[in-house]
Design a protein around this motif. Structure first.
Motif, PDB file in Angstrom:
ATOM      1  N   VAL A 291      -9.470   6.485   1.907  1.00  0.00           N
ATOM      2  CA  VAL A 291      -9.072   5.716   3.091  1.00  0.00           C
ATOM      3  C   VAL A 291      -7.623   5.257   2.960  1.00  0.00           C
ATOM      4  O   VAL A 291      -6.845   5.351   3.908  1.00  0.00           O
ATOM      5  CB  VAL A 291     -10.012   4.500   3.307  1.00  0.00           C
ATOM      6  N   GLY A 292      -7.255   4.765   1.780  1.00  0.00           N
ATOM      7  CA  GLY A 292      -5.884   4.326   1.554  1.00  0.00           C
ATOM      8  C   GLY A 292      -4.894   5.458   1.684  1.00  0.00           C
ATOM      9  O   GLY A 292      -3.844   5.326   2.334  1.00  0.00           O
ATOM     10  N   VAL A 293      -5.216   6.607   1.091  1.00  0.00           N
ATOM     11  CA  VAL A 293      -4.335   7.774   1.167  1.00  0.00           C
ATOM     12  C   VAL A 293      -4.187   8.239   2.616  1.00  0.00           C
ATOM     13  O   VAL A 293      -3.078   8.484   3.098  1.00  0.00           O
ATOM     14  CB  VAL A 293      -4.875   8.922   0.271  1.00  0.00           C
ATOM     15  N   LYS A 294      -5.305   8.342   3.311  1.00  0.00           N
ATOM     16  CA  LYS A 294      -5.274   8.810   4.702  1.00  0.00           C
ATOM     17  C   LYS A 294      -4.496   7.844   5.596  1.00  0.00           C
ATOM     18  O   LYS A 294      -3.705   8.274   6.439  1.00  0.00           O
ATOM     19  CB  LYS A 294      -6.699   8.984   5.227  1.00  0.00           C
ATOM     20  N   THR A 295      -4.689   6.563   5.408  1.00  0.00           N
ATOM     21  CA  THR A 295      -4.006   5.561   6.229  1.00  0.00           C
ATOM     22  C   THR A 295      -2.497   5.671   6.077  1.00  0.00           C
ATOM     23  O   THR A 295      -1.769   5.730   7.067  1.00  0.00           O
ATOM     24  CB  THR A 295      -4.485   4.141   5.854  1.00  0.00           C
ATOM     25  N   VAL A 296      -2.024   5.701   4.836  1.00  0.00           N
ATOM     26  CA  VAL A 296      -0.580   5.772   4.615  1.00  0.00           C
ATOM     27  C   VAL A 296      -0.029   7.096   5.119  1.00  0.00           C
ATOM     28  O   VAL A 296       1.025   7.133   5.764  1.00  0.00           O
ATOM     29  CB  VAL A 296      -0.211   5.548   3.136  1.00  0.00           C
ATOM     30  N   SER A 297      -0.739   8.189   4.862  1.00  0.00           N
ATOM     31  CA  SER A 297      -0.219   9.484   5.309  1.00  0.00           C
ATOM     32  C   SER A 297      -0.132   9.546   6.827  1.00  0.00           C
ATOM     33  O   SER A 297       0.811  10.125   7.373  1.00  0.00           O
ATOM     34  CB  SER A 297      -1.043  10.647   4.746  1.00  0.00           C
ATOM     35  N   LEU A 298      -1.073   8.927   7.537  1.00  0.00           N
ATOM     36  CA  LEU A 298      -1.007   8.883   8.995  1.00  0.00           C
ATOM     37  C   LEU A 298       0.184   8.055   9.483  1.00  0.00           C
ATOM     38  O   LEU A 298       0.888   8.451  10.403  1.00  0.00           O
ATOM     39  CB  LEU A 298      -2.310   8.317   9.587  1.00  0.00           C
TER      40      LEU A 298
ATOM     41  N   LEU B  71       0.830  -1.204   0.000  1.00  0.00           N
ATOM     42  CA  LEU B  71       0.000   0.000   0.000  1.00  0.00           C
ATOM     43  C   LEU B  71       0.872   1.263   0.000  1.00  0.00           C
ATOM     44  O   LEU B  71       0.618   2.200  -0.760  1.00  0.00           O
ATOM     45  CB  LEU B  71      -0.940  -0.003   1.209  1.00  0.00           C
ATOM     46  N   ALA B  72       1.912   1.291   0.816  1.00  0.00           N
ATOM     47  CA  ALA B  72       2.792   2.457   0.893  1.00  0.00           C
ATOM     48  C   ALA B  72       3.549   2.659  -0.418  1.00  0.00           C
ATOM     49  O   ALA B  72       3.742   3.794  -0.864  1.00  0.00           O
ATOM     50  CB  ALA B  72       3.763   2.310   2.056  1.00  0.00           C
ATOM     51  N   TYR B  73       3.960   1.562  -1.056  1.00  0.00           N
ATOM     52  CA  TYR B  73       4.643   1.668  -2.350  1.00  0.00           C
ATOM     53  C   TYR B  73       3.699   2.255  -3.393  1.00  0.00           C
ATOM     54  O   TYR B  73       4.082   3.135  -4.161  1.00  0.00           O
ATOM     55  CB  TYR B  73       5.153   0.294  -2.792  1.00  0.00           C
ATOM     56  N   MET B  74       2.444   1.801  -3.376  1.00  0.00           N
ATOM     57  CA  MET B  74       1.445   2.339  -4.298  1.00  0.00           C
ATOM     58  C   MET B  74       1.213   3.823  -4.012  1.00  0.00           C
ATOM     59  O   MET B  74       1.090   4.627  -4.927  1.00  0.00           O
ATOM     60  CB  MET B  74       0.147   1.537  -4.201  1.00  0.00           C
ATOM     61  N   TYR B  75       1.171   4.176  -2.745  1.00  0.00           N
ATOM     62  CA  TYR B  75       0.999   5.574  -2.341  1.00  0.00           C
ATOM     63  C   TYR B  75       2.132   6.429  -2.908  1.00  0.00           C
ATOM     64  O   TYR B  75       1.894   7.517  -3.439  1.00  0.00           O
ATOM     65  CB  TYR B  75       0.976   5.651  -0.809  1.00  0.00           C
TER      66      TYR B  75
END
Length: 87
Positions: free
Chosen positions: A74-81, A15-19
Motif C-alpha cells: 500500500v505504501g509503495v503503491k501510494t507513493v508511486s501514484l 513516506l516519500a523519503y522512505m520510498y
C-alpha cells in the motif's frame, strides 16, 4: 485498511523519503533520526508520523532490525501514484 487522510504534507514527505531510500525488498535502511535531520523535522514529530504510517498499513516494523522499517505494498503503491501525478 490504509487511511489516505493521514497523509498531510509532512507525513507524505516522510513516506516519500522512505520510498526513495528503500531497497529491492522495500526495506528502508535509515533511522527516524536520519529522517528527522534530512527533512528538517522534529524527532518527536517524525516518531508520531511513523506511528501513524504503521497503524494505517503504509509501513511495517522490520523484524530483523530494531528501529528499521519497510514499506507495505500500500505504501509503495501510494507513493508511486503520487509521483506519477507529479510529472
Amino acid at each position: 485498511m490504509a487511511d489516505i487522510s493521514i497523509l498531510t504534507t509532512n507525513t507524505y514527505r516522510v513516506l516519500a523519503y522512505m520510498y526513495d531510500k528503500k531497497d529491492k525488498n522495500n526495506i528502508v535502511n535509515i533511522t527516524q533520526n536520519e529522517i528527522s535531520k534530512e527533512l528538517g523535522l522534529n524527532k518527536s514529530t517524525v516518531n508520531m508520523m511513523i506511528k501513524s504510517l504503521r497503524e494505517n498499513n503504509y509501513i511495517f516494523q522490520d523484524e530483523e532490525h530494531v528501529g528499521r522499517y519497510g514499506l507495505t505494498s500500500v505504501g509503495v503503491k501510494t507513493v508511486s501514484l503520487f509521483k506519477k501525478s507529479e510529472k
